[in-house]
Design a protein around this motif. Structure first.
Motif: not given
Length: 308
Positions: A21-35
């Motif tokens: 989840a760490g590597a995926l977090g930043p780009p997905l956070a910009r979409l408003g995604v909590v992962l």
């Protein structure tokens, strides 16, 4: 066309590295995604339905405030408890995150018609997404088809595969199944109903790890760099979040987009109904509820067999 060995076979150990989840977090956070990414769970969909009911799990994901749950059959009017139509809710959803749960293994994964969905660890994506669509209740039956259209679009642009949908939302390439979708509703009083979108996608699965007439990105000879599951998941969720937003703004536009990617239309089909009976005819359209129209009769919950 049946699955065959690809022209090149990248080292599977490298391709099946655990998702983080760490590597995926930043780009997905910009979409408003909590992962959240977990090693194992009974079902990602079941976990997010529990969260929507207010039952806190072990994933660390936020718990919505509503209660209740119901299942929505893809391609039809949702079979949910009575609820008020939702017509003007876009503004209320501005701060609601899109909650995403990914599992490396599911002990009780499910697909359409309550079938099981299994995947070897690291060989696929098993993802569930919790959203609150700001659309009137009459449009909610379109959500599984909107999701399918989005996934097809990503597979065509990202992996350069000729992906299509077999009604209602089986992802296919040349008649072989690449993935599937299951959407469930968890409505609650006074808020838009939560929808849990589950999808499974075969990424590096080998022929002996798949059911008959199934395939994977690896077996379709997709470039090795594009088999990175983190990169693929980011692309899928980026399009999906945008697709849901566009659908909320113009829900009647989903029908035309779906028709363009549905390979069932124009075919001779056999519709197998839950009561054990079947109907044979030509699939001519999807109606305003997303139901398949066969010789003038509309079907919402059925298995469809392509006869030609």
């Amino acid at each position: 066309m049946t699955a065959s060995a690809p022209g090149r076979r990248p080292e599977l150990a490298g391709l099946r590295r655990p998702l983080g989840a760490g590597a995926l977090g930043p780009p997905l956070a910009r979409l408003g995604v909590v992962l959240a990414v977990v090693d194992e769970i009974d079902s990602t969909n079941a976990e997010l339905v529990r969260l929507a009911r207010g039952v806190r799990g072990s994933t660390g994901l936020p718990v919505p405030t509503d209660r209740g749950a119901a299942v929505m059959p893809p391609g039809g009017v949702p079979a949910s408890p009575a609820s008020d139509p939702v017509d003007e809710l876009a503004g209320e959803l501005a701060s609601d995150p899109v909650v995403v749960l990914v599992a490396e293994r599911q002990s009780a994964g499910r697909g359409r018609m309550d079938r099981s969905w299994q995947s070897a660890v690291g060989a696929g994506l098993m993802v569930s997404v919790l959203v609150r669509p700001a659309v009137a209740t009459r449009w909610l039956g379109w959500l599984p088809l909107v999701v399918g259209t989005s996934l097809v679009r990503t597979l065509r642009s990202y992996a350069r595969l000729p992906a299509v949908l077999k009604w209602p939302n089986d992802l296919q390439v040349d008649g072989e199944k690449l993935g599937g979708i299951l959407v469930e509703l968890a409505p609650g009083p006074g808020v838009p109903p939560a929808a849990v979108i589950g999808f499974g996608l075969n990424v590096t699965a080998l022929a002996d790890e798949l059911p008959e007439r199934s395939t994977s990105l690896l077996l379709r000879d997709v470039e090795p760099a594009l088999l990175d599951r983190g990169r693929l998941l980011t692309a899928l969720l980026t399009d999906l979040v945008g697709a849901i937003s566009r659908w909320e703004q113009a829900p009647d536009g989903a029908r035309g987009e779906y028709r363009e990617v549905c390979t069932t239309l124009g075919r001779l089909v056999r519709v197998e109904l839950p009561d054990g009976t079947s109907v044979r005819g030509t699939a001519t359209d999807v109606d305003e509820f997303g139901r398949l129209v066969v010789d003038g009769r509309a079907f919402s919950a059925a298995d469809v067999i392509h006869l030609r």
